[in-house]
Design a protein around this motif. Structure first.
Motif, short mmCIF file in Angstrom:
data_model
loop_
_atom_site.label_atom_id
_atom_site.label_comp_id
_atom_site.label_asym_id
_atom_site.label_seq_id
_atom_site.Cartn_x
_atom_site.Cartn_y
_atom_site.Cartn_z
N PHE A 260 0.84 -1.20 0.00
CA PHE A 260 0.00 0.00 0.00
C PHE A 260 0.87 1.25 0.00
N ASP A 261 1.96 1.22 0.77
CA ASP A 261 2.86 2.37 0.79
C ASP A 261 3.46 2.62 -0.59
N GLN A 262 3.77 1.54 -1.32
CA GLN A 262 4.31 1.69 -2.67
C GLN A 262 3.27 2.32 -3.60
N LEU A 263 2.03 1.85 -3.50
CA LEU A 263 0.96 2.39 -4.33
C LEU A 263 0.73 3.87 -4.02
N ARG A 264 0.68 4.20 -2.74
CA ARG A 264 0.41 5.57 -2.35
C ARG A 264 1.53 6.51 -2.78
N SER A 265 2.77 6.00 -2.79
CA SER A 265 3.91 6.86 -3.13
C SER A 265 3.90 7.29 -4.59
N VAL A 266 3.27 6.50 -5.46
CA VAL A 266 3.23 6.87 -6.89
C VAL A 266 1.84 7.31 -7.34
N ALA A 267 0.87 7.27 -6.45
CA ALA A 267 -0.49 7.74 -6.79
C ALA A 267 -0.50 9.27 -6.84
N LEU A 268 -1.47 9.80 -7.57
CA LEU A 268 -1.65 11.25 -7.61
C LEU A 268 -2.07 11.75 -6.23
N THR A 269 -1.78 13.00 -5.93
CA THR A 269 -2.23 13.58 -4.68
C THR A 269 -3.76 13.63 -4.67
N PRO A 270 -4.37 13.76 -3.51
CA PRO A 270 -5.84 13.85 -3.48
C PRO A 270 -6.39 14.96 -4.37
N ASP A 271 -5.73 16.13 -4.39
CA ASP A 271 -6.22 17.23 -5.23
C ASP A 271 -6.08 16.90 -6.71
N ALA A 272 -4.93 16.36 -7.09
CA ALA A 272 -4.72 16.00 -8.49
C ALA A 272 -5.65 14.87 -8.90
N SER A 273 -5.93 13.96 -7.97
CA SER A 273 -6.86 12.86 -8.25
C SER A 273 -8.26 13.40 -8.50
N ALA A 274 -8.69 14.37 -7.67
CA ALA A 274 -10.01 14.97 -7.86
C ALA A 274 -10.11 15.68 -9.20
N GLN A 275 -9.03 16.32 -9.61
CA GLN A 275 -9.03 17.00 -10.91
C GLN A 275 -9.17 15.99 -12.04
N LEU A 276 -8.47 14.87 -11.93
CA LEU A 276 -8.58 13.83 -12.96
C LEU A 276 -10.01 13.29 -13.03
N ILE A 277 -10.62 13.06 -11.88
CA ILE A 277 -11.99 12.54 -11.85
C ILE A 277 -12.96 13.56 -12.44
N ARG A 278 -12.76 14.83 -12.13
CA ARG A 278 -13.64 15.88 -12.70
C ARG A 278 -13.51 15.92 -14.22
N ARG A 279 -12.29 15.79 -14.73
CA ARG A 279 -12.10 15.79 -16.19
C ARG A 279 -12.80 14.60 -16.83
N ALA A 280 -12.69 13.43 -16.19
CA ALA A 280 -13.36 12.24 -16.72
C ALA A 280 -14.87 12.42 -16.70
N LEU A 281 -15.37 13.03 -15.64
CA LEU A 281 -16.81 13.29 -15.52
C LEU A 281 -17.27 14.26 -16.60
N GLN A 282 -16.50 15.32 -16.83
CA GLN A 282 -16.88 16.30 -17.85
C GLN A 282 -16.87 15.69 -19.24
N ARG A 283 -15.86 14.86 -19.53
CA ARG A 283 -15.80 14.21 -20.85
C ARG A 283 -17.02 13.33 -21.06
N SER A 284 -17.44 12.61 -20.02
CA SER A 284 -18.61 11.75 -20.12
C SER A 284 -19.85 12.58 -20.37
N LYS A 285 -19.97 13.72 -19.71
CA LYS A 285 -21.12 14.61 -19.92
C LYS A 285 -21.12 15.16 -21.33
N ASP A 286 -19.93 15.54 -21.82
CA ASP A 286 -19.82 16.08 -23.17
C ASP A 286 -20.22 15.03 -24.22
N ASP A 287 -19.82 13.78 -23.99
CA ASP A 287 -20.14 12.71 -24.92
C ASP A 287 -21.65 12.44 -24.96
N ALA A 288 -22.29 12.68 -23.81
CA ALA A 288 -23.72 12.40 -23.73
C ALA A 288 -24.58 13.53 -24.33
N SER A 289 -23.98 14.71 -24.48
CA SER A 289 -24.75 15.86 -24.97
C SER A 289 -24.79 15.92 -26.50
#
Length: 289
Positions: A260-289
């Motif tokens: 788990f420590d290895q995974l966490r050390s290379v994972a995106l920070t919580p803020d960067a992770s939230a930004q990635l999730i928001r981008r994925a969400l927006q792309r999905s919304k755009d595809d649906a429109s």
């Protein structure tokens, strides 16, 4: 007997702890039985979790083992009391596998929960619609009349982090976020749920990016649990086609703590992770429109 008439996670944890302290004191089961004035078979059954030690037995044994730390003694006495407690999940025992009930028991006791999600959104973050889609698509057949019951149980489990009862950290592989395995509208709702829950003070969500390379493929999904103020891992669960496996051996716990420590050390920070999730969400919304 432990609640439900079978060894429980709590009774096994209590028995394993008493066994460790006995061995540290260099006493065998026969000597422990003589201290209690009981048949050695009872000590064996206590240490295997088949029966729960009485409070007086715990006190006598710990004194004989030289364990004077009041925090340790209080912890084991409390564990003995709770091992006989009928948790809310036992109301659903007829519909759930015993190993799944053990997993829920670990969640209910935990102060720290850490999850690595390799293929699906973790259960404690799933929306009802996502949970239903995942359960229905499971290669292990689930009767239609049981699906709704299992979705309700999964939602009830989420109260643990909703009420702040545990610090929860989830690391989710990027493909889980950007490649929907369920209908697009369910996926969008699920991403919104992750973003919302991730804002809680006791919750941390991180995304492991594809740039992390082969690490995601080398470490299968797992959850780890701690039960004290210290974040030391005391149990790990692994999901497989046949159910849930629980690991409690020290060498296994050390290996998964490191993983788990290895995974966490290379994972995106919580803020960067939230930004990635928001981008994925927006792309999905755009595809649906």
């Amino acid at each position: 007997m432990p609640a439900g008439g079978r060894p429980t996670v709590r009774s096994r944890r209590l028995g394993a702890a008493l066994k460790r302290y006995r061995q540290a004191a260099k006493l065998d089961q026969l000597e422990a039985a003589e201290v209690l004035g009981v048949d050695p078979a009872r000590v064996s059954r206590i240490e295997s979790g088949l029966v729960t030690a009485r409070i007086l037995e715990i006190r006598v044994l710990l004194t004989a083992y030289g364990v004077d730390d009041p925090e340790v003694r209080d912890k084991l006495e409390d564990l003995a009391k709770r091992s006989k407690h009928r948790g809310w999940w036992l109301e659903h025992a007829a519909h759930l596998r015993p190993d799944y009930l053990d997993h829920i028991s670990l969640e209910d006791d935990a102060t720290y929960i850490r999850v690595w999600a390799q293929a699906l959104v973790p259960g404690l973050l799933q929306t009802p619609a996502y949970a239903e889609a995942v359960i229905t698509a499971s290669p292990s057949y689930v009767a239609p009349e049981r699906v709704g019951q299992m979705v309700k149980v999964r939602a009830a489990r989420q109260a643990k982090i909703e009420e702040g009862g545990a610090a929860y950290t989830a690391i989710i592989w990027e493909p889980v976020v950007i490649h929907p395995l369920v209908r697009a509208e369910i996926h969008r709702e699920q991403l919104e749920q992750i973003l919302e829950v991730g804002q809680r003070k006791n919750v941390t969500v991180q995304v492991l990016p594809l740039s992390a390379g082969t690490l995601a493929g080398e470490i299968s999904a797992f959850a780890s649990f701690s039960f004290d103020e210290a974040a030391m891992v005391e149990a790990v669960t692994l999901e497989n086609l046949r159910g849930t496996s629980i690991l409690e051996a020290p060498e296994d716990l050390a290996a998964y703590t490191l993983a788990f420590d290895q995974l966490r050390s290379v994972a995106l920070t919580p803020d960067a992770s939230a930004q990635l999730i928001r981008r994925a969400l927006q792309r999905s919304k755009d595809d649906a429109s």
